[in-house]
Design a protein around this motif. Structure first.
Motif, mmCIF file in Angstrom:
data_model
loop_
_atom_site.group_PDB
_atom_site.id
_atom_site.type_symbol
_atom_site.label_atom_id
_atom_site.label_comp_id
_atom_site.label_asym_id
_atom_site.label_seq_id
_atom_site.Cartn_x
_atom_site.Cartn_y
_atom_site.Cartn_z
ATOM 1 N N MET A 23 2.335 -24.361 -27.566
ATOM 2 C CA MET A 23 2.857 -24.872 -26.295
ATOM 3 C C MET A 23 2.782 -23.781 -25.219
ATOM 4 S SD MET A 23 6.136 -27.126 -27.534
ATOM 5 C CE MET A 23 6.402 -27.989 -25.974
ATOM 6 N N ILE A 24 3.111 -22.554 -25.575
ATOM 7 C CA ILE A 24 3.033 -21.443 -24.628
ATOM 8 C C ILE A 24 1.583 -21.206 -24.211
ATOM 9 C CG2 ILE A 24 3.318 -18.939 -24.374
ATOM 10 C CD1 ILE A 24 5.841 -19.247 -26.137
ATOM 11 N N ASP A 25 0.676 -21.247 -25.175
ATOM 12 C CA ASP A 25 -0.748 -21.079 -24.863
ATOM 13 C C ASP A 25 -1.231 -22.149 -23.890
ATOM 14 O OD1 ASP A 25 -0.955 -18.837 -26.472
ATOM 15 O OD2 ASP A 25 -1.809 -19.939 -28.182
ATOM 16 N N GLU A 26 -0.795 -23.375 -24.104
ATOM 17 C CA GLU A 26 -1.187 -24.477 -23.221
ATOM 18 C C GLU A 26 -0.640 -24.260 -21.808
ATOM 19 O OE1 GLU A 26 -0.101 -29.137 -22.830
ATOM 20 O OE2 GLU A 26 -0.692 -28.454 -24.826
ATOM 21 N N LEU A 27 0.603 -23.831 -21.711
ATOM 22 C CA LEU A 27 1.184 -23.533 -20.397
ATOM 23 C C LEU A 27 0.407 -22.413 -19.700
ATOM 24 C CD1 LEU A 27 4.991 -23.745 -21.192
ATOM 25 C CD2 LEU A 27 3.774 -25.094 -19.472
ATOM 26 N N GLU A 28 0.055 -21.404 -20.452
ATOM 27 C CA GLU A 28 -0.696 -20.291 -19.882
ATOM 28 C C GLU A 28 -2.058 -20.751 -19.374
ATOM 29 O OE1 GLU A 28 -1.968 -15.727 -21.014
ATOM 30 O OE2 GLU A 28 -1.574 -17.140 -22.633
ATOM 31 N N GLU A 29 -2.733 -21.599 -20.131
ATOM 32 C CA GLU A 29 -4.027 -22.127 -19.711
ATOM 33 C C GLU A 29 -3.895 -22.938 -18.427
ATOM 34 O OE1 GLU A 29 -5.806 -24.341 -22.901
ATOM 35 O OE2 GLU A 29 -5.742 -22.629 -24.254
ATOM 36 N N GLN A 30 -2.855 -23.754 -18.342
ATOM 37 C CA GLN A 30 -2.639 -24.553 -17.138
ATOM 38 C C GLN A 30 -2.361 -23.663 -15.937
ATOM 39 O OE1 GLN A 30 0.515 -27.253 -18.272
ATOM 40 N NE2 GLN A 30 -0.917 -28.765 -19.067
ATOM 41 N N ASP B 212 -3.379 -20.513 -15.535
ATOM 42 C CA ASP B 212 -4.629 -19.843 -15.192
ATOM 43 C C ASP B 212 -5.567 -20.775 -14.434
ATOM 44 O OD1 ASP B 212 -3.780 -17.474 -16.357
ATOM 45 O OD2 ASP B 212 -4.880 -17.804 -18.239
ATOM 46 N N LYS B 213 -5.618 -22.023 -14.854
ATOM 47 C CA LYS B 213 -6.473 -22.995 -14.178
ATOM 48 C C LYS B 213 -5.974 -23.226 -12.752
ATOM 49 C CE LYS B 213 -8.392 -27.650 -14.620
ATOM 50 N NZ LYS B 213 -8.715 -27.654 -13.221
ATOM 51 N N MET B 214 -4.674 -23.305 -12.595
ATOM 52 C CA MET B 214 -4.123 -23.505 -11.267
ATOM 53 C C MET B 214 -4.436 -22.311 -10.361
ATOM 54 S SD MET B 214 -0.308 -24.653 -10.257
ATOM 55 C CE MET B 214 0.456 -23.152 -9.679
ATOM 56 N N LYS B 215 -4.363 -21.115 -10.905
ATOM 57 C CA LYS B 215 -4.669 -19.920 -10.127
ATOM 58 C C LYS B 215 -6.131 -19.905 -9.674
ATOM 59 C CE LYS B 215 -1.386 -16.824 -12.377
ATOM 60 N NZ LYS B 215 -1.286 -15.643 -13.241
ATOM 61 N N THR B 216 -7.040 -20.265 -10.559
ATOM 62 C CA THR B 216 -8.456 -20.232 -10.217
ATOM 63 C C THR B 216 -8.831 -21.375 -9.274
ATOM 64 O OG1 THR B 216 -9.075 -21.490 -12.210
ATOM 65 C CG2 THR B 216 -9.133 -19.090 -12.354
ATOM 66 N N SER C 238 3.590 -31.090 -13.232
ATOM 67 C CA SER C 238 3.120 -31.164 -14.616
ATOM 68 C C SER C 238 3.536 -29.917 -15.392
ATOM 69 C CB SER C 238 1.601 -31.322 -14.630
ATOM 70 O OG SER C 238 1.104 -31.261 -15.937
ATOM 71 N N LEU C 239 3.385 -28.755 -14.773
ATOM 72 C CA LEU C 239 3.800 -27.507 -15.415
ATOM 73 C C LEU C 239 5.306 -27.481 -15.663
ATOM 74 C CD1 LEU C 239 1.604 -24.933 -13.509
ATOM 75 C CD2 LEU C 239 1.513 -25.419 -15.949
#
Length: 58
Positions: free
Chosen positions: A43-50, A52-56, A12-13
């Motif tokens: 779009m960059i913000d959304e990628l960053e959120e995804q 971060d979520k994957m990391k957590t 997805s990423l």
């Protein structure tokens, strides 16, 4: 997170990053307006959120 779900998240990423790159390529620097730049930033913000979520989740 189990492996299939991780692979799905990574795919997805990759897809979102590919969309970002296509959008970036389609923008003409001479005619880009604030709306185009805002769209890229979101779009960059959304990628960053995804990411971060994957990391957590791991």
């Amino acid at each position: 997170m189990d492996k299939p779900q991780t692979n799905s998240t990574i795919e997805s990423l990759k897809s979102r990053l590919h969309q970002f790159l296509e959008t970036l390529d389609s923008i003409e620097p001479e005619t880009a307006d604030l709306q185009d730049i805002d769209h890229l930033i979101s779009m960059i913000d959304e990628l960053e959120e995804q990411m971060d979520k994957m990391k957590t989740d791991n």
